[in-house]
Design an enzyme around this catalytic site. Structure first.
Site, PDB file in Angstrom:
ATOM      1  N   SER A  92       0.906  -1.119   0.145  1.00 42.20           N
ATOM      2  CA  SER A  92      -0.052   0.142   0.020  1.00 42.20           C
ATOM      3  C   SER A  92       0.961   1.176   0.014  1.00 42.20           C
ATOM      4  O   SER A  92       1.906   1.399  -0.752  1.00 42.20           O
ATOM      5  CB  SER A  92      -0.968  -0.028   1.281  1.00 42.20           C
ATOM      6  OG  SER A  92      -1.945   1.049   1.244  1.00 42.20           O
ATOM      7  N   HIS A 195      -8.230   1.365  -0.754  1.00 41.31           N
ATOM      8  CA  HIS A 195      -8.192   0.384  -2.041  1.00 41.31           C
ATOM      9  C   HIS A 195      -9.512  -0.109  -2.570  1.00 41.31           C
ATOM     10  O   HIS A 195      -9.677  -1.244  -2.977  1.00 41.31           O
ATOM     11  CB  HIS A 195      -7.217  -0.748  -1.554  1.00 41.31           C
ATOM     12  CG  HIS A 195      -5.834  -0.139  -1.096  1.00 41.31           C
ATOM     13  ND1 HIS A 195      -4.995   0.338  -2.211  1.00 41.31           N
ATOM     14  CD2 HIS A 195      -5.316  -0.312  -0.053  1.00 41.31           C
ATOM     15  CE1 HIS A 195      -3.807   0.787  -1.486  1.00 41.31           C
ATOM     16  NE2 HIS A 195      -4.172   0.368  -0.179  1.00 41.31           N
TER      17      HIS A 195
END
Length: 397
Positions: A92, A195
């Site tokens: 991430s 996300h």
């Protein structure tokens, strides 16, 4: 082969930077990055409580700064890293630190980008009540089907038994009432559904900033957490950093690429522990090192020395390499034949790599003149393996 990984949001803990600030060089660098980020990172890394550093706008710059500065502590002369590091990856937001570590972005560019990323994701999270839940154990196909049934996204796919579901609070409540068989659900204390489609406003914000950011091609393999591919075009890396905000993190595919590369050692930058823990379960036989405190630095350097090998793509700037995005079989069949001395136009497809799962085209983002092919038709290639050398063409590059 050595792979260095940078953790994502959630890895931070109160006071984790305290021992690092005993080093005057680390403290000075952190003060500079604090100025760039507009945040007192020393305070947040030493004195702030868990609730404070859970704030997305604080956590993300804190994590990226920590990883970048710890990497500098391991390799005080950054160029030395490219003689040892075979690949890098970030989970991430950790991918921003990875991009800086490979030379795609400067440290200052990375801090501005992560500062705006954190602010934009926090703002997007405030629009709808969303969250994330870890789904541990169970059957992968059954879990994905159950998430789809409830309108949820597998926002993090971290390998066997390690999926994080994300969506609205109501959707996650429905999942809790109707969980997948043999799976354990653990609600996560996060600000929103990262996300996923809920982060689209943040993507739009970051895309505008990205148009003004200059990039360089990575100097070692950079494994993208979007699909596990090795990305060797700096502009593509930046575009992926923008779009990953609303795209699932496929850490499972990153680890598949590490296995394809026959990695022998994984070193996780601070705040370390999460990614090495996943690796121990998914990559049996691979040695791991979780760098948490500066008193481990000598051992970390010894670990890098033990597993290190030179980067194949740390090339002279006058050469431009095109590399394999994944493991597979190389082919120029069906492409316009380009031999030594021929000009390749910007964006032209020059080869393909085919695996059991995918067939990916390899294009020349900047164009150039073919110097030499480094593989033959039908050769097996590894992720990030150089395929062809191009000399920059003054017109097309």
């Amino acid at each position: 082969m050595l792979v260095i990984v940078a953790p994502g949001q959630g890895a931070q803990t109160p006071g984790f930077l305290e021992p690092w600030l005993e080093d005057p060089a680390f403290e000075s660098r952190l003060n500079w990055l604090s100025a760039v980020a507009g945040l007192d990172l020393a305070h947040y890394g030493t004195k702030a409580d868990a609730d404070t550093i859970r704030d997305t706008a604080i956590a993300q710059p804190l994590l990226v700064a920590s990883s970048m500065l710890a990497a500098l502590a391991v390799f005080p002369h950054p160029a030395d890293a490219f003689t040892k590091v075979g690949a890098v990856a970030g989970h991430s937001v950790g991918e921003i630190a990875a991009a800086a570590g490979t030379g795609v972005l400067s440290a200052e560019q990375a801090m501005v980008l992560v500062r705006e990323r954190g602010k934009a994701m926090a703002a997007a999270s405030a629009l709808t009540a969303t969250s994330m839940t870890a789904v541990l154990g169970g059957d992968r196909d059954e879990i994905l089907a159950k998430l789809a049934e409830h309108g949820l996204t597998a926002a993090n796919d971290n390998g066997p038994g390690q999926i994080v579901a994300a969506g609205t609070v109501d959707e996650l409540a429905a999942l809790a009432a109707d969980p997948p068989a043999k799976a354990r659900l653990i609600p996560l204390s996060v600000a929103g559904a990262f996300h996923t489609r809920h982060m689209e406003p943040a993507v739009q914000t970051l895309a505008k900033y990205a148009t003004a950011i200059s990039t360089h091609d990575p100097r070692t393999r950079l494994i993208s957490n979007r699909d596990g591919q090795v990305v060797h075009d700096g502009r593509d890396v930046l575009n992926r950093l923008v779009t990953q905000v609303n795209s699932p993190v496929r850490w499972d595919l990153c680890m598949e690429t590490m296995a394809d590369l026959q990695v022998t050692g994984i070193l996780e930058l601070p705040p370390a522990g999460t990614l090495t823990g996943i690796a121990r379960r998914a990559l049996k036989g691979v040695e791991t090192f979780a760098l948490k405190t500066p008193d481990q630095l000598d051992d970390a350097r010894a670990f890098a020395e033990k597993h290190g090998s030179p980067s194949e793509i740390d090339a002279s700037p006058t050469w431009r390499l095109l590399v394999a995005p994944m493991k597979g079989t190389f082919s120029r069949s069906g492409q316009t034949a380009r031999e030594a001395g021929d000009t390749v136009e910007a964006g032209e497809v020059v080869a393909k790599v085919k695996s059991l799962r995918d067939e990916l085209e390899v294009s020349a983002p900047h164009g150039g003149i073919v110097v030499e092919w480094l593989v033959e038709e039908g050769d097996p290639v590894a992720p990030g393996q150089p395929l062809v050398r191009l000399h920059p063409n003054g017109v097309t590059s």
